[in-house]
Scaffold this motif. Structure first.
Motif, PDB file in Angstrom:
ATOM      1  N   GLY A 188       2.879   1.041  -4.049  1.00 25.30           N
ATOM      2  CA  GLY A 188       2.173   0.499  -5.050  1.00 25.30           C
ATOM      3  C   GLY A 188       3.118  -0.688  -5.776  1.00 25.30           C
ATOM      4  N   ALA A 238      -4.238   0.574  -2.753  1.00 24.47           N
ATOM      5  CA  ALA A 238      -2.969   0.862  -3.460  1.00 24.47           C
ATOM      6  C   ALA A 238      -3.193   0.780  -4.769  1.00 24.47           C
ATOM      7  CB  ALA A 238      -2.078  -0.359  -3.172  1.00 24.47           C
ATOM      8  N   VAL A 239      -4.088   0.085  -5.521  1.00 20.07           N
ATOM      9  CA  VAL A 239      -4.248  -0.002  -6.948  1.00 20.07           C
ATOM     10  C   VAL A 239      -5.163   1.285  -7.392  1.00 20.07           C
ATOM     11  CG1 VAL A 239      -5.491  -1.285  -8.605  1.00 20.07           C
ATOM     12  CG2 VAL A 239      -4.415  -2.753  -7.101  1.00 20.07           C
ATOM     13  N   VAL A 285      -2.139   3.804  -7.718  1.00 19.83           N
ATOM     14  CA  VAL A 285      -1.439   3.645  -8.922  1.00 19.83           C
ATOM     15  C   VAL A 285      -2.279   3.949 -10.031  1.00 19.83           C
ATOM     16  CG1 VAL A 285       0.140   2.193 -10.245  1.00 19.83           C
ATOM     17  CG2 VAL A 285      -0.038   1.936  -7.648  1.00 19.83           C
ATOM     18  N   GLU A 332       0.837  -1.192   0.123  1.00 20.39           N
ATOM     19  CA  GLU A 332       0.063  -0.012  -0.121  1.00 20.39           C
ATOM     20  C   GLU A 332       0.843   1.173   0.008  1.00 20.39           C
ATOM     21  OE1 GLU A 332      -3.662   2.160   2.571  1.00 20.39           O
ATOM     22  OE2 GLU A 332      -3.168   0.223   3.119  1.00 20.39           O
TER      23      GLU A 332
END
Length: 320
Positions: free
Chosen positions: A109, A275-276, A279, A106
């Motif tokens: 990324g 996290a995703v 990113v 997290e």
């Protein structure tokens, strides 16, 4: 083969049990203060598996690493960097490492293999093991298919051939980026499936499977991987296990969230969604389902409102 499994949780205990089942010499490691370790050490079993007497259980990391030719790591994905740094302080030049976790760090990324490598584990010795399967089914001798991937095709083949059995059919992975990202983001879709269950919108799981895999494919491509990986065992192939199974922690987390019920098991999709989403924003990748999960988690937006928002998006071509 001499194998040490680092991590005594649900999946880690299964991996120790499984490797013992296929004839490997196994050490199961866990921190001394950890409840999962203590229950195995004291009773030789947990709610999922019973260990044979020839599985050694230890809290001594040096002992576990000294024993192993192959080291399997199965811990919380967000704890990998610190743990891998401890491992890298030892002499690990001749050891192979297999990451059996699904997540994205997290704070950075980064994929988990990237985290392990940055922490000091040699890149050419790092592999990942992902794909569908629940311990509750495996211990009933219900078989499944999984994939092993790495940065070296020879290592991939060696590990997959070493671990195969009548219980797990392995495939050789050839896209580490796609394999890791697909496996991690699968847990995000699991949370959505639980939300749909909680709202009694179960028929939307079909569209979730189609559109979820499509947005993950775009994300994998943007990271430099093969977008077709999203339709393989690491992601779409794991959907039944995650989107429909009563055993899925991520699906159960999403359902509990909607129903206002407590859920104290680890759901890796929560940190992965955050996290995703970050990113994807940086790379300008359109990921509406992931964004909705992140909005629900971080801003406490009601799930039903998010579904309404998703349905209000502009009409577009299905494949573009």
């Amino acid at each position: 083969m001499k194998v040490s499994v680092l991590g005594c949780g649900r999946w880690g205990s299964f991996l120790a049990w499984y490797n013992n089942r296929i004839g490997n010499q196994v050490i199961s490691f866990g921190p001394e203060h950890d409840y999962s370790y203590r229950i195995l050490k004291e009773t030789g079993r947990n709610e999922y598996v019973r260990f044979n007497d020839d599985i050694r259980i230890t809290c001594d990391l040096d002992e576990a690493l000294d024993h192993a030719e192959t080291v399997i790591i199965s811990i919380s994905s967000q704890g990998l960097r610190g743990f891998a740094s401890q491992i890298a302080e030892r002499d690990i030049r001749d050891k192979k490492f297999v990451l059996c976790m699904k997540g994205i760090e997290e704070s950075t990324g980064k994929r988990l293999s990237e985290v392990a490598i940055e922490s000091g584990i040699p890149k050419e010795h790092v592999a990942v093991w992902v794909g569908p399967g629940h311990i509750q089914e495996f211990i009933k001798n219900v078989p499944n298919c999984m994939v092993i991937d790495s940065y070296d095709s020879a290592l991939t083949k060696t590990l997959a051939d070493s671990f195969k059995s009548d219980l797990i059919r392995f495939y050789y992975g050839n896209d580490v980026i796609g394999t890791e990202v697909g496996a991690a983001t699968k847990n995000i879709m699991g949370i959505v499936a639980g939300v749909l269950d909680g709202l009694n919108y179960v028929t939307l799981k079909g569209p979730l499977m189609a559109r979820g895999a499509r947005e993950v494919a775009r994300f994998i491509k943007a990271l430099g991987g093969n977008e077709l990986s999203a339709y393989g065992l690491c992601h779409l192939g794991d959907y039944e296990t995650t989107l429909f199974s009563p055993h899925s922690h991520n699906r159960r987390w999403g359902e509990a969230y909607v129903l206002g019920q407590p859920f104290d098991k680890l759901a890796e999709g929560v940190a992965t969604a955050r996290a995703v989403a970050a990113v994807a924003r940086r790379l300008k990748v359109d990921m509406p389902i992931t964004d909705a999960v992140n909005e629900m988690i971080t801003r406490k937006t009601p799930p039903k409102d998010l579904i309404t928002t998703l349905f209000g998006r502009d009409t577009k071509e299905e494949f573009n």
